[in-house]
Motif scaffolding. Structure first.
Motif, PDB file in Angstrom:
ATOM      1  N   LEU A   1      15.580  28.358   3.958  1.00  0.00           N
ATOM      2  CA  LEU A   1      16.957  28.244   3.434  1.00  0.00           C
ATOM      3  C   LEU A   1      16.817  29.153   2.294  1.00  0.00           C
ATOM      4  O   LEU A   1      16.079  28.775   1.265  1.00  0.00           O
ATOM      5  CB  LEU A   1      17.462  26.881   3.362  1.00  0.00           C
ATOM      6  N   ASP A   2      17.834  29.882   1.792  1.00  0.00           N
ATOM      7  CA  ASP A   2      18.046  30.297   0.473  1.00  0.00           C
ATOM      8  C   ASP A   2      19.269  30.134   0.079  1.00  0.00           C
ATOM      9  O   ASP A   2      20.410  30.679   0.255  1.00  0.00           O
ATOM     10  CB  ASP A   2      17.696  31.813   0.760  1.00  0.00           C
ATOM     11  N   ILE A   3      19.323  29.359  -0.992  1.00  0.00           N
ATOM     12  CA  ILE A   3      20.548  29.167  -2.035  1.00  0.00           C
ATOM     13  C   ILE A   3      21.113  30.491  -2.876  1.00  0.00           C
ATOM     14  O   ILE A   3      20.263  30.681  -3.798  1.00  0.00           O
ATOM     15  CB  ILE A   3      20.549  27.795  -2.855  1.00  0.00           C
ATOM     16  N   VAL A   4      22.009  31.092  -2.375  1.00  0.00           N
ATOM     17  CA  VAL A   4      22.366  32.367  -3.029  1.00  0.00           C
ATOM     18  C   VAL A   4      23.514  32.195  -4.353  1.00  0.00           C
ATOM     19  O   VAL A   4      23.685  33.222  -4.967  1.00  0.00           O
ATOM     20  CB  VAL A   4      22.806  33.378  -2.112  1.00  0.00           C
ATOM     21  N   GLY A   5      24.136  31.128  -4.263  1.00  0.00           N
ATOM     22  CA  GLY A   5      25.096  30.832  -5.316  1.00  0.00           C
ATOM     23  C   GLY A   5      25.869  29.475  -5.232  1.00  0.00           C
ATOM     24  O   GLY A   5      25.542  28.898  -4.123  1.00  0.00           O
ATOM     25  N   GLU A   6      26.789  29.304  -5.944  1.00  0.00           N
ATOM     26  CA  GLU A   6      27.674  28.140  -6.087  1.00  0.00           C
ATOM     27  C   GLU A   6      28.933  28.377  -6.727  1.00  0.00           C
ATOM     28  O   GLU A   6      29.277  29.499  -7.280  1.00  0.00           O
ATOM     29  CB  GLU A   6      26.980  27.177  -7.212  1.00  0.00           C
ATOM     30  N   ALA A   7      29.878  27.460  -5.946  1.00  0.00           N
ATOM     31  CA  ALA A   7      31.230  27.632  -6.406  1.00  0.00           C
ATOM     32  C   ALA A   7      31.647  26.407  -6.842  1.00  0.00           C
ATOM     33  O   ALA A   7      31.369  25.399  -6.168  1.00  0.00           O
ATOM     34  CB  ALA A   7      32.193  28.421  -5.218  1.00  0.00           C
ATOM     35  N   LYS A   8      32.669  26.011  -7.762  1.00  0.00           N
ATOM     36  CA  LYS A   8      33.308  24.954  -8.221  1.00  0.00           C
ATOM     37  C   LYS A   8      34.510  24.635  -7.699  1.00  0.00           C
ATOM     38  O   LYS A   8      35.358  23.500  -7.891  1.00  0.00           O
ATOM     39  CB  LYS A   8      33.183  24.933  -9.827  1.00  0.00           C
TER      40      LYS A   8
ATOM     41  N   ALA B   1      35.023  29.997  -4.183  1.00  0.00           N
ATOM     42  CA  ALA B   1      34.227  30.160  -3.130  1.00  0.00           C
ATOM     43  C   ALA B   1      34.617  31.595  -2.229  1.00  0.00           C
ATOM     44  O   ALA B   1      33.525  32.282  -1.844  1.00  0.00           O
ATOM     45  CB  ALA B   1      34.807  28.957  -2.037  1.00  0.00           C
ATOM     46  N   ILE B   2      35.719  31.853  -2.278  1.00  0.00           N
ATOM     47  CA  ILE B   2      36.187  32.894  -1.965  1.00  0.00           C
ATOM     48  C   ILE B   2      35.793  34.143  -2.129  1.00  0.00           C
ATOM     49  O   ILE B   2      35.350  35.337  -2.004  1.00  0.00           O
ATOM     50  CB  ILE B   2      37.750  33.202  -1.732  1.00  0.00           C
TER      51      ILE B   2
END
Length: 212
Positions: free
Chosen positions: A28-35, A40-41
């Motif tokens: 698993l590779d976490i590439v980013g976050e959105a609040k 997210a879009i």
């Protein structure tokens, strides 16, 4: 190749916790976050993740609206809803928007990883409460708008055999027809009842009480 994941949740502590745990998992590779949904879009377009962990109750734009917008543009991008809500006002719209799974935030960490991997294999991953609501909604809507008299006598016979758990080969032998003909009948049944697969067809038959 590692599964590239984007995490969308308006609670910083939740995002950090998910990032911390998922980064310890192989593959698993976490590439980013959105609040929020809008971010997210934007991050989905920028990072092109394989899968998005999507909360529902977020500011600016909620997870259902974001899911719909993302799936309209990126059909192959998987979205797993991870939320605290398990009522029909959240479950059904989320799945209709194109989500591949629906889990609650009290899910066991290992089960979450399993759900992510299963979704990437093309499987649906639903919390039991979500499954129940979807079946009830499916039955209600199909019963209201798809009368059983649309099926031919032979299609009804095939549907009954599906309900009995028989394979295509067993149905063919039972009804003295070819497997190819069985497949054609099943395709027609699913089309007429607007169902996705033979499991839904069996559920529909049970709920409608047509063979009682």
């Amino acid at each position: 190749m590692a599964i590239r994941i984007l995490i969308a949740d308006d609670h910083h502590v939740v995002r950090r916790g998910l990032v911390f745990f998922l980064k310890t998992q192989k593959g698993l590779d976490i590439v980013g976050e959105a609040k929020d949904g809008k971010e997210a879009i934007e991050k989905a377009a920028e990072l092109l993740p394989d899968l998005i962990l999507m909360d529902l109750d977020m500011p600016v734009m909620n997870g259902i609206e974001a899911t719909k917008a993302i799936k309209e543009k990126y059909e192959d991008m998987k979205i797993l809803i991870l939320t605290s809500f398990s009522d029909q006002d959240h479950v059904i719209p989320a799945m209709e928007a194109g989500a591949s799974g629906y889990q609650l935030k009290d899910i066991e960490p290992d089960k979450l990883v399993h759900s992510i991997e299963a979704i990437m294999r093309g499987e649906k991953q639903l919390h039991p409460k979500a499954t129940t609501l979807l079946v009830e909604n499916l039955t209600k809507s199909k019963t209201e708008r798809m009368p059983m008299d649309e099926l031919t006598k032979r299609e009804l016979e095939v549907l009954k055999e599906i309900l009995n758990g028989k394979s295509n080969k067993e149905i063919a032998a039972s009804l003295y027809i070819t497997e190819k003909t069985v497949k054609t009948h099943i395709t027609n049944i699913l089309s007429k009842l607007d169902l996705a697969d033979r499991t839904q067809a069996a559920l529909f038959a049970v709920r409608s009480g047509m063979f009682e």
